[in-house]
Design an enzyme around this catalytic site. Structure first.
Site, mmCIF file in Angstrom:
data_model
loop_
_atom_site.group_PDB
_atom_site.id
_atom_site.type_symbol
_atom_site.label_atom_id
_atom_site.label_comp_id
_atom_site.label_asym_id
_atom_site.label_seq_id
_atom_site.Cartn_x
_atom_site.Cartn_y
_atom_site.Cartn_z
ATOM 1 N N ASP A 8 0.892 -0.924 -0.057
ATOM 2 C CA ASP A 8 -0.054 0.209 -0.188
ATOM 3 C C ASP A 8 0.995 1.281 0.152
ATOM 4 O O ASP A 8 1.975 1.460 0.986
ATOM 5 C CB ASP A 8 -1.001 -0.059 1.261
ATOM 6 C CG ASP A 8 -1.880 -1.038 0.990
ATOM 7 O OD1 ASP A 8 -2.050 -1.566 0.001
ATOM 8 O OD2 ASP A 8 -2.732 -1.160 2.189
ATOM 9 N N ASP A 129 -15.205 -4.209 -0.879
ATOM 10 C CA ASP A 129 -14.818 -3.600 0.096
ATOM 11 C C ASP A 129 -16.086 -3.559 0.998
ATOM 12 O O ASP A 129 -16.987 -2.752 0.915
ATOM 13 C CB ASP A 129 -13.905 -2.556 0.445
ATOM 14 C CG ASP A 129 -12.626 -2.639 -0.628
ATOM 15 O OD1 ASP A 129 -12.015 -3.413 -0.748
ATOM 16 O OD2 ASP A 129 -12.510 -1.584 -1.270
#
Length: 244
Positions: A8, A129
């Site tokens: 990330d 998500d």
């Protein structure tokens, strides 16, 4: 099942968030490219790279770093974060990215996802998500009234390459993967599923492996790797040796 390290990127650095909260950022490296090379040297056969700044801003921010990662490694890379138009997809794929992940765009512009799948067949991954059973978008800040299964069903006919299913409340927490929710989603769709969120160690990999028969093809792990709670080589070995 393939074990996929997560990278990330925020402000050009390799970080991890706690439950997707940008107020809780842990910086693990100033060199995401070096991190990518490290995981490949440990046996990674695929990398999951997310432009966190892009997720918030709705356009790529760390594109140059991501391109450097793709150039530096010889394994396929899947990329998400701030991808909202075909030109960006074309640029990423042209630079060597294997799969582009579309998350918020799937809810906000269904026609865009349909067109992306048509223009780049087999190269689009749907990022789903979920927080408390409902899909969250815009960098996980906005929770919708749509369930993960409802969203996935909308896109089955588009023939996306796979679905990444992330349980936000477990992401970065090392509290264990939501195996039951992942299994239920995999059993209810014909699309391949990649599990994400909550991996704490080898035990979680072991719990996920039987889901291969339901269509779970991979698992993304980040915090457990960076904290040293999961050895990537051992996880890959376990996955390869599993006899379902």
């Amino acid at each position: 099942m393939i074990v996929i390290p997560a990278i990330d990127i925020k402000d050009g650095r390799c970080v991890r968030l706690k439950q997707g909260d940008f107020a809780h950022v842990t910086v693990y490296s100033e060199d995401p490219v070096g991190v990518a090379i490290h995981w490949v040297e440990k046996g990674a056969e695929r990398l999951h790279v997310v432009d966190l700044d892009g997720s918030l801003q709705g356009l790529p921010v760390n594109k140059d770093v991501i391109k450097r990662i793709v150039k530096a490694v010889k394994v396929p890379v899947q990329v998400g974060g701030g991808i909202r138009n075909l030109d960006i997809i074309d640029e990423y794929i042209g630079s060597g990215v294997r799969w582009v992940i579309l998350g918020s765009a799937a809810l906000q512009n269904m026609d865009f996802v349909r067109e992306a799948c048509s223009c780049f067949p087999g190269r689009i991954i749907l990022g789903v998500d979920a927080r408390d059973g409902y899909v969250a978008i815009s960098g996980w800040k906005e929770v919708t009234g749509i369930t993960p299964l409802e969203l996935v069903k909308r896109f089955e006919r588009f023939a996306v390459a796979a679905v990444i299913y992330t349980d936000i409340l477990r992401d970065g927490m090392r509290t264990g993967v939501n195996v039951e929710a992942t299994r239920a989603l995999a059993q209810a769709t014909n699309l391949p599923i990649i599990a994400s969120g909550g991996v704490s160690g080898l035990e979680d990999i072991e719990h996920l492996l039987p889901l291969e028969r339901d269509g779970v093809i991979g698992v993304i792990t980040g915090k457990a790797l960076y904290a040293g709670d999961l050895d990537l080589k051992e996880a890959i070995k376990m996955a390869k040796q599993f006899k379902g």
